[in-house]
Scaffold this motif. Structure first.
Motif, PDB file in Angstrom:
ATOM      1  N   ARG A  46      16.212  37.369  46.918  1.00  0.00           N
ATOM      2  CA  ARG A  46      15.825  36.566  45.765  1.00  0.00           C
ATOM      3  C   ARG A  46      14.411  35.998  45.924  1.00  0.00           C
ATOM      4  NH1 ARG A  46      21.230  35.781  46.139  1.00  0.00           N
ATOM      5  NH2 ARG A  46      22.429  35.913  44.210  1.00  0.00           N
ATOM      6  N   ASP A  66      18.488  34.698  39.260  1.00  0.00           N
ATOM      7  CA  ASP A  66      19.862  34.958  38.825  1.00  0.00           C
ATOM      8  C   ASP A  66      19.984  34.901  37.306  1.00  0.00           C
ATOM      9  OD1 ASP A  66      20.519  35.080  41.518  1.00  0.00           O
ATOM     10  OD2 ASP A  66      21.284  33.043  41.577  1.00  0.00           O
ATOM     11  N   THR A  70      20.877  38.031  34.807  1.00  0.00           N
ATOM     12  CA  THR A  70      22.006  37.947  33.879  1.00  0.00           C
ATOM     13  C   THR A  70      21.593  38.383  32.468  1.00  0.00           C
ATOM     14  OG1 THR A  70      23.067  36.191  35.146  1.00  0.00           O
ATOM     15  CG2 THR A  70      23.711  36.386  32.839  1.00  0.00           C
ATOM     16  N   GLN A  87      22.928  45.656  41.127  1.00  0.00           N
ATOM     17  CA  GLN A  87      24.040  45.240  41.974  1.00  0.00           C
ATOM     18  C   GLN A  87      23.684  43.944  42.708  1.00  0.00           C
ATOM     19  OE1 GLN A  87      24.506  48.641  44.490  1.00  0.00           O
ATOM     20  NE2 GLN A  87      25.350  49.901  42.865  1.00  0.00           N
ATOM     21  N   THR A  88      24.643  43.047  42.751  1.00  0.00           N
ATOM     22  CA  THR A  88      24.455  41.804  43.495  1.00  0.00           C
ATOM     23  C   THR A  88      24.796  42.057  44.950  1.00  0.00           C
ATOM     24  OG1 THR A  88      25.084  40.500  41.561  1.00  0.00           O
ATOM     25  CG2 THR A  88      25.211  39.401  43.720  1.00  0.00           C
ATOM     26  N   ARG A  90      25.597  39.952  48.032  1.00  0.00           N
ATOM     27  CA  ARG A  90      25.994  38.583  48.365  1.00  0.00           C
ATOM     28  C   ARG A  90      25.099  37.982  49.462  1.00  0.00           C
ATOM     29  NH1 ARG A  90      31.275  35.773  47.999  1.00  0.00           N
ATOM     30  NH2 ARG A  90      31.205  34.160  49.580  1.00  0.00           N
ATOM     31  N   TYR A  94      19.529  41.299  45.187  1.00  0.00           N
ATOM     32  CA  TYR A  94      19.931  42.371  44.274  1.00  0.00           C
ATOM     33  C   TYR A  94      19.405  43.730  44.735  1.00  0.00           C
ATOM     34  CZ  TYR A  94      21.026  38.459  41.258  1.00  0.00           C
ATOM     35  OH  TYR A  94      21.553  37.301  40.765  1.00  0.00           O
TER      36      TYR A  94
END
Length: 102
Positions: A46, A66, A70, A87-88, A90, A94
């Motif tokens: 990020r 984020d 979205t 794809q995220t 965790r 991404y």
């Protein structure tokens, strides 16, 4: 020009097309998508995305990434039966994957 699925991203015209029809993107969404397109398949943190797309002179948080992801997903991932393009990962960030590309 970058292609993925039925989309075509034209950096010169600063436009995204889906089957010939323009898809309206904000300037940030466009820059984010272009950044993803040039780094397909790579896990992107990020903070790295934030620096590249927003710049380090802007005071925003990683959550801004984020929120932008979205809204971008809502515009390019309309078919729930198809795999996610963004794809995220965790605790990282991404990854952009185009299942139709080799």
């Amino acid at each position: 020009v970058y292609r993925f699925g039925e989309y075509e991203l034209d950096p010169t015209a600063h436009k995204l097309f889906r089957e010939g029809q323009e898809v309206e993107l904000t300037a940030k969404e466009f820059r984010l998508l272009e950044y993803f397109m040039t780094r397909r398949g790579r896990a992107l943190a990020r903070d790295t995305i934030l620096d590249a797309v927003w710049g380090n002179s802007v005071m925003v948080t990683a959550r801004s990434v984020d929120r932008c992801v979205t809204t971008l997903r809502a515009k390019i991932e309309k078919d729930p039966r198809r795999p996610r393009l963004i794809q995220t990962i965790r605790d990282i960030g991404y990854r952009f994957e185009d299942p139709g590309s080799s």
